[in-house]
Structure formats: C-alpha cells, structure tokens
Write a protein that holds these residues in place. Sequence first.
Motif, mmCIF file in Angstrom:
data_model
loop_
_atom_site.group_PDB
_atom_site.id
_atom_site.type_symbol
_atom_site.label_atom_id
_atom_site.label_comp_id
_atom_site.label_asym_id
_atom_site.label_seq_id
_atom_site.Cartn_x
_atom_site.Cartn_y
_atom_site.Cartn_z
ATOM 1 N N VAL A 128 0.834 -1.204 0.000
ATOM 2 C CA VAL A 128 0.000 0.000 0.000
ATOM 3 C C VAL A 128 0.866 1.250 0.000
ATOM 4 C CG1 VAL A 128 -1.745 1.301 1.276
ATOM 5 C CG2 VAL A 128 -1.820 -1.206 1.256
ATOM 6 N N PHE A 129 0.508 2.181 -0.881
ATOM 7 C CA PHE A 129 1.143 3.494 -0.861
ATOM 8 C C PHE A 129 0.364 4.408 0.090
ATOM 9 C CE2 PHE A 129 4.376 3.133 -3.985
ATOM 10 C CZ PHE A 129 3.910 2.332 -5.012
ATOM 11 N N HIS A 130 1.112 5.075 0.980
ATOM 12 C CA HIS A 130 0.534 6.036 1.904
ATOM 13 C C HIS A 130 1.050 7.429 1.576
ATOM 14 C CE1 HIS A 130 -1.146 3.026 4.662
ATOM 15 N NE2 HIS A 130 -0.050 2.330 4.435
ATOM 16 N N ASP A 131 0.142 8.393 1.622
ATOM 17 C CA ASP A 131 0.545 9.801 1.470
ATOM 18 C C ASP A 131 0.900 10.306 2.864
ATOM 19 O OD1 ASP A 131 -0.977 12.764 -0.065
ATOM 20 O OD2 ASP A 131 0.892 12.468 1.032
ATOM 21 N N THR A 132 2.187 10.476 3.111
ATOM 22 C CA THR A 132 2.641 10.869 4.445
ATOM 23 C C THR A 132 2.699 12.381 4.619
ATOM 24 O OG1 THR A 132 4.959 10.852 3.791
ATOM 25 C CG2 THR A 132 4.032 8.779 4.604
#
Length: 123
Positions: free
Chosen positions: A99-103
Amino acid sequence: QVQLVESGGGLVQPGGSLRLSCAASGSIFSIKDMSWYRQAPGKQRELVATITTGRTASYADSVKGRFTISRDNVKNTVYLQMNDLKPEDTAVYLCYVEVFHDTGPGIELRDYWGQGTQVTVSS
C-alpha cells in the motif's frame, strides 16, 4: 494504518470450488501488488498468486490452470477463485498487500498481511 479482512474459506470436497476475498481499508493512497500466500501445517509459507496494479497475474506452478486471482481497484479488494481443489491445497490462505501512503512530505510504500482464512479440502 490498513486493515485487511479476508473471507471465503471453508471445507470443500476434492474437485470443488471456493472464492476467497480480501478487502483493504484505512489510510490508502493507492495499492501496488496484491498477493495470496498459503501455509500448510509443518510447511513453509508459499506464494500462490500475485496481481499487479495493471492486472498482470502470476501463479505458482501447483495452481496454474485451477486458480484465478483478480482485483477490484475501486473496492480495494483482491479475490482468489479456486477450482478443482485438491487435498494438497489444504492450508491457511493469507492475503498480502503493498500500500502506498501519502505521508504529507511524500509517498511511502508499506506492506500488510491478512489474518488468514482456513481452506480444507477433504472428502
């Protein structure tokens, strides 16, 4: 954080079919690859199938022609259709999702495992 909820396991006779589902929810920017693994008692965890974002699928030789992996990118769900099941397919099946997370400062890739669902093939 991301939660993975699996469903669809159970007891089936040889030659039967089951369809597993794994739904991801939580803080998701986007999902990269989605996979199914399995682990039988006393054996190492085995990669069963993987599907990429572009829906390219790959399979273990032992399940080719019998299992089909698919995904719904709107529902963030991966499926495993299992046909012509054999006793040697008996195992706990686990989904694995990248999963890509927008940090904020950027995008971070993390991986997650489902809790597992039991598949038993027996007459």
